[in-house]
Scaffold this active site. Structure first.
Site, PDB file in Angstrom:
ATOM      1  N   GLN A   1       0.819  -1.220   0.000  1.00 35.59           N
ATOM      2  CA  GLN A   1       0.000   0.000   0.000  1.00 35.59           C
ATOM      3  C   GLN A   1       0.849   1.265   0.000  1.00 35.59           C
ATOM      4  O   GLN A   1       0.322   2.371  -0.138  1.00 35.59           O
ATOM      5  CB  GLN A   1      -0.933   0.011   1.206  1.00 35.59           C
ATOM      6  CG  GLN A   1      -0.221   0.160   2.545  1.00 35.59           C
ATOM      7  CD  GLN A   1      -1.145  -0.022   3.732  1.00 35.59           C
ATOM      8  OE1 GLN A   1      -1.470  -1.144   4.100  1.00 35.59           O
ATOM      9  NE2 GLN A   1      -1.572   1.088   4.316  1.00 35.59           N
TER      10      GLN A   1
ATOM     11  N   CYS B   1      -4.996   0.081   3.683  1.00 39.72           N
ATOM     12  CA  CYS B   1      -4.860  -1.337   4.024  1.00 39.72           C
ATOM     13  C   CYS B   1      -6.169  -2.096   3.857  1.00 39.72           C
ATOM     14  O   CYS B   1      -6.177  -3.243   3.407  1.00 39.72           O
ATOM     15  CB  CYS B   1      -4.341  -1.486   5.444  1.00 39.72           C
ATOM     16  SG  CYS B   1      -5.483  -0.857   6.703  1.00 39.72           S
TER      17      CYS B   1
ATOM     18  N   HIS C   1      -5.786  -1.238  11.572  1.00 42.81           N
ATOM     19  CA  HIS C   1      -5.127  -1.825  10.399  1.00 42.81           C
ATOM     20  C   HIS C   1      -5.862  -3.098   9.989  1.00 42.81           C
ATOM     21  O   HIS C   1      -6.263  -3.898  10.843  1.00 42.81           O
ATOM     22  CB  HIS C   1      -3.668  -2.145  10.715  1.00 42.81           C
ATOM     23  CG  HIS C   1      -2.853  -2.565   9.525  1.00 42.81           C
ATOM     24  ND1 HIS C   1      -2.761  -1.808   8.375  1.00 42.81           N
ATOM     25  CD2 HIS C   1      -2.085  -3.670   9.303  1.00 42.81           C
ATOM     26  CE1 HIS C   1      -1.970  -2.422   7.504  1.00 42.81           C
ATOM     27  NE2 HIS C   1      -1.556  -3.554   8.044  1.00 42.81           N
TER      28      HIS C   1
ATOM     29  N   ASN D   1       0.019  -9.353   4.896  1.00 44.25           N
ATOM     30  CA  ASN D   1      -0.003  -7.911   5.099  1.00 44.25           C
ATOM     31  C   ASN D   1       0.100  -7.186   3.762  1.00 44.25           C
ATOM     32  O   ASN D   1       0.245  -7.822   2.707  1.00 44.25           O
ATOM     33  CB  ASN D   1       1.151  -7.501   6.029  1.00 44.25           C
ATOM     34  CG  ASN D   1       0.901  -6.183   6.737  1.00 44.25           C
ATOM     35  OD1 ASN D   1      -0.082  -5.492   6.481  1.00 44.25           O
ATOM     36  ND2 ASN D   1       1.784  -5.831   7.644  1.00 44.25           N
TER      37      ASN D   1
END
Length: 442
Positions: A63, A69, A362, A383
């Protein structure tokens, strides 16, 4: 209010100097960060990348310098479905495309909220909260679904990243200044001539915001080619009339089957009840952000069930605590703040929410889990911070960290019980705009 006395300072300084632990600690901090100085390997035996259940997923995304996110995690859920059906080895949908329309819709949502509060004083708590929060990159699962259902999706190579889509601070600053300026002008116009000039003013600002986004992100695609090579080396090409047609053809109503479940163990949020948050959203007329509050054990059971069916899980947590970014670990055992400082980051989960010590910030995807019997001992996480950290961009969360800092997961409602489905179908309890469950993943 009692002031700090010099006598207190002198006494505590002498005590500090006599404490050899503090002397060593102070020296250690001269050339390293606090986090490095309190790193601990005492209980790191189970922090490895071996899992009982593991969904095979694609390369981690990035990102970059943006708070998208939740879009990246949602895009990973979407791409896995499409790639599996089309036998594609690696694939991304355009996160910039979704971010473009999310930002435009948020600007409109903000202005419509201001219009709804037009008669309030500028320091009314709700209006002041909206003005303070402004418009940013962050979001929630239902906000992603709203944008996808309204505007569709497209492959990343059709609408790629630009400098400003990947680094959005200046854009957000400019938008928020002008949204606050709109609020001031709108209230003045309403006081003089009522609502009609306010609506015209809103249209003028929306046009400027739209033009700015096009300049920074690029012209959103209309008709385009969808080209890909499958795992067998066969090349495919399809002409697509629009991102909405692409969504209908390759995704359908897939996202509508998923619901947000949260773990918020606070007195004001009974378990097995559904909640929404006032003025939390992006698309006017879209689906409200809705959460079903469940006990942590039940949330984990739902997540494991989905992983067993080879489906990854979008989830939200607070990653501000106990994070080793380079090693790719979130665990409350890898740092020891208590011994050298007498301070720690541990608090009852409900109290940490009530007193604003922690909240979801997040979003990522759960792709694997290790089990001892039916009890999770660690989780594999996809992630969106690139491939340089962790294990090629994948991370581990310990069981204790998960229990304390994970607040939300998105699961297929087919796993819910009849009672849970009934609770989900009830009118949600509306929380205040500043409730911690209204926090956005960034």
């Amino acid at each position: 209010m009692e002031e700090i006395s010099f006598k207190f300072l002198e006494k505590e300084l002498e005590n500090y100097k006599e404490d050899k632990t503090q002397v060593v600690f102070r020296h250690a901090l001269v050339r390293q960060s606090l986090l490095d100085a309190v790193a601990s390997a005492d209980e790191a035996a189970d922090i490895d990348f071996n899992f009982d259940i593991e969904v095979k997923t694609m390369k981690a995304t990035n990102q970059k310098s943006s708070g998208r996110c939740w879009i990246f995690a949602g895009s990973n859920v979407i791409r896995e479905k499409i790639a599996k059906e089309l036998n594609i080895p690696n694939f991304e949908i355009s996160q910039s495309y979704l971010a473009f329309y999310d930002k435009l819709e948020k600007c409109n949502y903000f202005m419509e909220s201001v219009i709804e509060l037009i008669e309030k004083d500028y320091d009314d708590r709700t209006l002041a909260f909206l003005l303070s929060s402004g418009v940013g990159d962050g979001g929630q699962w239902d906000m992603l679904v709203n944008v996808v259902n309204k505007y569709g999706i497209c492959p990343k190579n059709v609408y790629n990243e630009t400098f400003n889509s990947s680094s959005s601070a200046q854009l957000n600053h400019l938008l928020n200044f002008n949204l606050r300026k709109f609020t001031s002008e709108a209230k003045a116009a309403y006081a003089k001539k009522g609502m009609n000039p306010v609506k015209r003013l809103r249209d003028q600002y929306l046009k400027k915001f739209y033009n700015l986004l096009i300049s920074l992100y690029g012209i959103p695609p209309k008709e385009f080619n969808f080209e890909y090579t499958d795992k067998d080396g066969n090349c495919h090409r399809t002409r697509v009339a629009s991102p909405l047609e692409f969504k209908e053809k390759y995704l359908g109503n897939y996202l509508d089957a998923f619901v947000s479940v949260i773990n918020a163990p606070t007195a004001d949020k009974p378990f097995n009840k559904t909640f929404t948050v006032k003025y939390l959203g992006n698309v006017c007329g879209g689906k409200p952000v809705t959460h079903l509050n469940l006990k942590m054990k039940r949330m984990k059971d739902l997540i494991v069930n989905q992983l067993k069916d080879n489906e990854i899980v979008w989830f939200g947590s607070d990653v501000a605590f106990f994070g080793d970014r380079k090693g790719g670990i979130w665990s409350d055992t890898v740092y020891d703040f208590q011994t050298p400082t007498g301070l720690n980051y541990l608090m009852n989960k409900g109290e940490s929410l009530d007193y604003r010590a922690s909240a979801m910030n997040h979003a990522m995807c759960i792709t694997g889990v290790s089990l001892r019997g039916k009890t999770p001992t660690k989780w594999k996480i996809e992630n969106s911070w690139g491939t340089e950290n962790g294990k090629d961009g994948y991370y581990i969360m310990s069981a204790s960290w998960f229990d304390q800092f994970v607040y939300q997961a998105v699961v297929n409602k087919k796993y819910l019980t009849e009672d849970e489905l009934a609770a989900l179908n009830e009118d949600p309890i509306e929380l205040k705009p500043w409730d911690p469950m209204g926090s956005l993943a960034k």
